[in-house]
Design a protein around this motif. Structure first.
Motif, PDB file in Angstrom:
ATOM      1  N   ILE A  62     -37.422  63.263 -30.269  1.00  0.00           N
ATOM      2  CA  ILE A  62     -35.673  62.426 -29.371  1.00  0.00           C
ATOM      3  C   ILE A  62     -35.675  62.306 -28.615  1.00  0.00           C
ATOM      4  O   ILE A  62     -34.531  61.198 -28.735  1.00  0.00           O
ATOM      5  CB  ILE A  62     -35.205  64.181 -28.116  1.00  0.00           C
ATOM      6  N   LEU A  63     -36.621  61.445 -27.774  1.00  0.00           N
ATOM      7  CA  LEU A  63     -36.150  60.374 -26.951  1.00  0.00           C
ATOM      8  C   LEU A  63     -36.874  58.629 -27.745  1.00  0.00           C
ATOM      9  O   LEU A  63     -36.718  57.752 -26.441  1.00  0.00           O
ATOM     10  CB  LEU A  63     -36.874  60.187 -25.401  1.00  0.00           C
ATOM     11  N   ASN A  64     -37.413  58.746 -28.590  1.00  0.00           N
ATOM     12  CA  ASN A  64     -38.461  57.713 -29.238  1.00  0.00           C
ATOM     13  C   ASN A  64     -36.892  56.677 -29.280  1.00  0.00           C
ATOM     14  O   ASN A  64     -36.054  57.025 -30.013  1.00  0.00           O
ATOM     15  CB  ASN A  64     -38.617  57.726 -31.000  1.00  0.00           C
ATOM     16  N   PRO A  65     -37.270  55.351 -28.614  1.00  0.00           N
ATOM     17  CA  PRO A  65     -35.958  54.490 -28.419  1.00  0.00           C
ATOM     18  C   PRO A  65     -35.396  53.566 -30.532  1.00  0.00           C
ATOM     19  O   PRO A  65     -34.233  53.377 -30.757  1.00  0.00           O
ATOM     20  CB  PRO A  65     -36.347  53.421 -28.363  1.00  0.00           C
ATOM     21  N   GLU A  66     -36.715  54.355 -31.718  1.00  0.00           N
ATOM     22  CA  GLU A  66     -36.295  53.725 -33.119  1.00  0.00           C
ATOM     23  C   GLU A  66     -35.469  54.509 -33.789  1.00  0.00           C
ATOM     24  O   GLU A  66     -35.020  54.663 -34.772  1.00  0.00           O
ATOM     25  CB  GLU A  66     -37.693  53.699 -33.380  1.00  0.00           C
ATOM     26  N   HIS A  67     -35.747  55.489 -33.069  1.00  0.00           N
ATOM     27  CA  HIS A  67     -34.638  56.533 -33.915  1.00  0.00           C
ATOM     28  C   HIS A  67     -33.729  57.025 -33.472  1.00  0.00           C
ATOM     29  O   HIS A  67     -32.564  58.005 -33.404  1.00  0.00           O
ATOM     30  CB  HIS A  67     -35.197  58.138 -33.290  1.00  0.00           C
ATOM     31  N   LYS A  68     -32.751  55.927 -34.335  1.00  0.00           N
ATOM     32  CA  LYS A  68     -31.307  55.602 -34.091  1.00  0.00           C
ATOM     33  C   LYS A  68     -30.327  56.366 -34.594  1.00  0.00           C
ATOM     34  O   LYS A  68     -29.409  56.501 -34.399  1.00  0.00           O
ATOM     35  CB  LYS A  68     -30.665  53.795 -33.515  1.00  0.00           C
ATOM     36  N   SER A  69     -31.131  56.674 -35.740  1.00  0.00           N
ATOM     37  CA  SER A  69     -30.165  58.143 -36.896  1.00  0.00           C
ATOM     38  C   SER A  69     -29.911  58.872 -36.812  1.00  0.00           C
ATOM     39  O   SER A  69     -29.642  59.370 -37.707  1.00  0.00           O
ATOM     40  CB  SER A  69     -30.714  57.405 -37.916  1.00  0.00           C
ATOM     41  N   MET A  70     -30.305  58.998 -35.613  1.00  0.00           N
ATOM     42  CA  MET A  70     -31.098  60.629 -35.219  1.00  0.00           C
ATOM     43  C   MET A  70     -29.162  60.931 -35.568  1.00  0.00           C
ATOM     44  O   MET A  70     -28.537  61.406 -34.456  1.00  0.00           O
ATOM     45  CB  MET A  70     -31.764  61.384 -34.114  1.00  0.00           C
ATOM     46  N   ASP A  71     -29.068  62.255 -35.924  1.00  0.00           N
ATOM     47  CA  ASP A  71     -28.248  63.075 -36.461  1.00  0.00           C
ATOM     48  C   ASP A  71     -27.894  63.772 -34.959  1.00  0.00           C
ATOM     49  O   ASP A  71     -28.608  64.604 -34.202  1.00  0.00           O
ATOM     50  CB  ASP A  71     -27.932  63.881 -37.833  1.00  0.00           C
ATOM     51  N   ALA A  72     -26.695  64.223 -34.420  1.00  0.00           N
ATOM     52  CA  ALA A  72     -26.198  64.841 -33.423  1.00  0.00           C
ATOM     53  C   ALA A  72     -26.741  66.372 -32.937  1.00  0.00           C
ATOM     54  O   ALA A  72     -27.515  66.689 -32.426  1.00  0.00           O
ATOM     55  CB  ALA A  72     -24.627  64.900 -32.499  1.00  0.00           C
ATOM     56  N   ARG A  73     -26.335  66.454 -34.301  1.00  0.00           N
ATOM     57  CA  ARG A  73     -26.571  68.156 -34.545  1.00  0.00           C
ATOM     58  C   ARG A  73     -28.487  68.680 -34.782  1.00  0.00           C
ATOM     59  O   ARG A  73     -28.893  69.326 -34.183  1.00  0.00           O
ATOM     60  CB  ARG A  73     -26.699  68.792 -35.828  1.00  0.00           C
ATOM     61  N   THR A  74     -28.747  67.158 -34.856  1.00  0.00           N
ATOM     62  CA  THR A  74     -30.322  67.031 -34.798  1.00  0.00           C
ATOM     63  C   THR A  74     -30.783  67.105 -33.737  1.00  0.00           C
ATOM     64  O   THR A  74     -31.477  68.499 -33.081  1.00  0.00           O
ATOM     65  CB  THR A  74     -31.279  66.213 -35.999  1.00  0.00           C
TER      66      THR A  74
END
Ligand SMILES: Nc1ncnc2c1ncn2[C@@H]1O[C@H](COP(=O)(O)OP(=O)(O)O)[C@@H](O)[C@H]1O
Ligand SMILES: Cc1cn([C@H]2C[C@H](O)[C@@H](COP(=O)(O)OP(=O)(O)O)O2)c(=O)[nH]c1=O
Length: 209
Positions: A53-65
């Motif tokens: 969740i908190l990995n700054p590289e995961h910029k594409s994470m969807d809000a529901r995910t």
């Protein structure tokens, strides 16, 4: 379950960690058995979820995910850490719980408080804190406090805009109104001693009632 489950909420830098440590010491001196914890709380499975969740590289994470992952990490921490301590009659002080998801994902991300409540009700399966202390603070002051403390890592949520953090506060204030019997608001823009004294009083009242 014989113990007491208390959660602590508020923006980053509100003083949750600081006050929980003081409350833990105070309650221990009063003779109570206490544990303080925070999600993911060193639980291996929950730690792994949280790192995603908190990995700054995961910029594409969807809000529901994001909301589902927080709920999953919460579940694992609850089952492995909180419930066993409550069953042993301990007081559990938890740094963030369901209201973080309601304020951050439900309100600030715009998923809807009721929608995020529904997935979290599934996750916690009835194990709600008996009391939640919400530390209210202008998020700008919280971020200033954090920036002074250079040791703290910057996570993906820290990188959100100011307007996001202001929405989080608005979300929390709605929750305080909605869950009047459970959430107690404390003004966190005071000295550590003042905030601690009020918090300890609130908790002792709940334990003795
Ligand atoms: N009431 C307060 N006044 C000034 N600084 C504070 C206060 N409470 C905490 N701090 C400082 O602010 C920083 C963030 O506090 P912390 O307890 O880690 O907040 P949180 O866990 O809510 O993110 C720390 O450096 C802490 O010493
Ligand atoms: C528990 C939780 C935290 N968060 C956010 C709040 C924080 O910005 C971030 C990390 O939480 P946390 O590790 O508790 O950070 P802090 O020590 O700053 O309080 O995750 C959510 O968005 N939803 C949640 O359900």
């Amino acid at each position: 379950m014989a113990g007491y489950f208390f959660s602590f909420e508020g923006p980053d830098g509100a003083g949750k960690t600081t006050i929980i440590q003081l409350v833990e010491k105070f309650l221990t001196e009063q003779g109570f058995e206490v544990i303080s914890t925070r999600e993911p709380g060193g639980i291996e499975i929950a730690e792994k979820i949280r790192a995603v969740i908190l990995n700054p590289e995961h910029k594409s994470m969807d809000a529901r995910t994001e909301a589902l992952l927080y709920a999953a990490a919460r579940r694992q921490h609850l089952v492995e850490r909180v419930v066993p301590a409550l069953n042993e009659g301990k007081i559990v002080l938890c740094d963030r719980f369901i209201d973080s998801s309601l304020a951050y994902q439900g309100f600030a991300r715009g998923l809807g408080i009721d929608e995020v409540l529904a997935i979290n009700e599934f996750a916690i399966n009835g194990c709600m804190p008996s009391l939640t202390v919400y530390f209210d603070l202008d998020p700008k002051i919280g971020l200033e406090r954090i920036n002074k403390n250079k040791l703290r890592e910057i996570n993906r949520l820290d990188m959100e805009s100011f307007s996001f953090h202001y929405k989080v506060r608005e979300g929390y204030l709605q929750l305080v109104k909605r869950f009047k019997d459970r959430i107690i608001q404390v003004d966190a823009n005071r000295t550590i001693d003042e905030v601690f004294e009020e918090t300890a009083k609130i908790i002792m009242q709940r334990i003795q009632s």
